[in-house]
Design an enzyme around this catalytic site. Structure first.
Site, mmCIF file in Angstrom:
data_model
loop_
_atom_site.group_PDB
_atom_site.id
_atom_site.type_symbol
_atom_site.label_atom_id
_atom_site.label_comp_id
_atom_site.label_asym_id
_atom_site.label_seq_id
_atom_site.Cartn_x
_atom_site.Cartn_y
_atom_site.Cartn_z
ATOM 1 N N GLN A 193 8.196 -8.494 -4.311
ATOM 2 C CA GLN A 193 7.357 -7.550 -5.048
ATOM 3 C C GLN A 193 7.835 -7.337 -6.477
ATOM 4 O O GLN A 193 7.285 -6.506 -7.201
ATOM 5 C CB GLN A 193 7.336 -6.210 -4.304
ATOM 6 N N HIS B 66 9.847 -2.848 -2.799
ATOM 7 C CA HIS B 66 9.859 -1.405 -3.073
ATOM 8 C C HIS B 66 10.601 -1.073 -4.376
ATOM 9 O O HIS B 66 11.514 -0.256 -4.400
ATOM 10 C CB HIS B 66 10.458 -0.630 -1.896
ATOM 11 N N TYR C 95 6.171 0.682 11.844
ATOM 12 C CA TYR C 95 5.301 -0.488 11.911
ATOM 13 C C TYR C 95 5.307 -1.126 13.306
ATOM 14 O O TYR C 95 4.280 -1.569 13.786
ATOM 15 C CB TYR C 95 5.757 -1.540 10.898
#
Length: 348
Positions: free
Chosen positions: A53, A118, A237
């Protein structure tokens, strides 16, 4: 209306006084898009860690731009050990310049860690003319009181606040605490990817990703603990199990103004703006991109009460990465794709 469709994973947007749009591209490109849609790739952007990311992420202008002509960038970097972090820097960009000059690093979030996710990385100037920067929790999974987002000795899972030159404001909430990092403004955040200042109240609004659902919209509070992961409406999750307790059960944390609880389907957000243009029907509304859902959400704001009232662009399969108010009262929307378009949205 498509302004340009020649961008590579656009991530951040900033509108200059002449109506041009500065666009960051996650792989490391920095682009100026003229009002007629002509694009120019700018030199002088910093080297970035473009993996997972990470990459070249957000962009913001000094409140007095172009005098001074400072442009602020957030981006991911790696050290010699391959560990990564979120960094804030700035360079000068004159309106007619072909690139950034005098680029300088202002802050590197501590510590570097072995993660490629993140990074948070939104940047905005508050009504106090200070620089607010979000840093994600870097995907640590130890969901308890020792989590990095609850640890004031790190910059992780926090919103940081700086003077425009990168120094720490004397009134930051933890500056006199020897066991806390001076730049921290608020903490207990997971992965904040939206920052916007309300044009009427001056409040700084933020949104962030939950784990499984649990996505939040918040109004920042100086020194506030926003709960992650000890207080959250998210679940795991892998099993859908609750994480921590509800915000309602922890009087020492700040409640979100809007939340998508476990089982709701969530709203994985990126990009945030409060509309202050000339379209009366949108005045004061909040707009946020929904990545996985593939649409732009419009929210009515009444004080601290937030209600989703419309889903825009939902028929195109677009991951909406960034949104801001354009120079002509329309909304500018960047789509996370390669090639990724920059579009202008106005009421029919």
């Amino acid at each position: 209306e498509t302004i340009t469709d020649d961008l590579d994973q656009p991530w951040g947007l900033a509108v200059t006084p002449d109506g041009s749009v500065l666009v960051t591209e996650r792989p490391g490109g920095f682009v100026r898009v003229a009002p007629d849609g002509t694009t120019a790739r700018l030199d002088g952007a910093p080297e970035v860690f473009a993996g997972g990311q990470g990459g070249l992420l957000d962009v913001a202008l000094h409140p007095d731009y172009p005098d001074p002509a400072w442009v602020y960038l957030t981006y991911a970097v790696a050290n010699d050990a391959g560990e990564t972090t979120t960094r804030l820097g700035r360079g000068r960009l004159a309106p007619d310049a072909t690139g950034l000059a005098d680029f300088e690093v202002l802050h590197s979030a501590a510590p570097y860690v072995e993660s490629n996710g993140h990074f948070g990385s939104r940047v905005a100037f508050g009504p106090d003319r200070r620089v607010y920067v979000t840093v994600g929790d870097r995907q640590f999974k130890d969901f308890g009181p020792d989590h990095v987002a609850q640890d004031l000795t790190t910059d992780l899972g926090a919103v940081l606040r700086f003077e425009p030159d990168g120094s720490v404001p004397a009134d930051n909430p933890f500056i006199d605490d020897p066991d806390a990092r001076d730049p921290i403004f608020s903490y207990g955040h997971r992965n904040p990817q939206g920052l916007a200042v309300h044009p009427e109240t001056g409040a700084v609004w933020e949104h962030e990703h939950g784990e499984q659902d649990g996505d939040e919209i918040n109004v920042l509070r100086q020194g506030g603990n926003f709960g992650w992961p000890v207080a959250t409406e998210a679940c795991t999750y892998d099993g859908g199990d609750p994480i921590g307790v509800s915000h309602r059960d922890r009087p020492d944390v700040v409640d979100p103004v809007h939340v998508w609880p476990c089982g709701s389907g969530g709203f994985p957000p990126s990009g945030l703006t409060v509309y202050d243009g000339a379209v009366a029907a949108w005045q004061g509304d909040l707009f946020a991109g929904n990545l996985a859902g593939g649409y732009l959400g419009r929210f009515d704001v009444n004080g601290r009460e937030v209600t989703e009232v419309e889903r825009l662009l939902g028929d195109r399969g677009w991951r909406i990465r960034a949104v801001t108010v354009g120079p002509d009262a329309g909304l500018l929307v960047a789509v996370d794709a390669d090639p990724g378009p920059l579009v202008r949205l106005t009421p029919a």
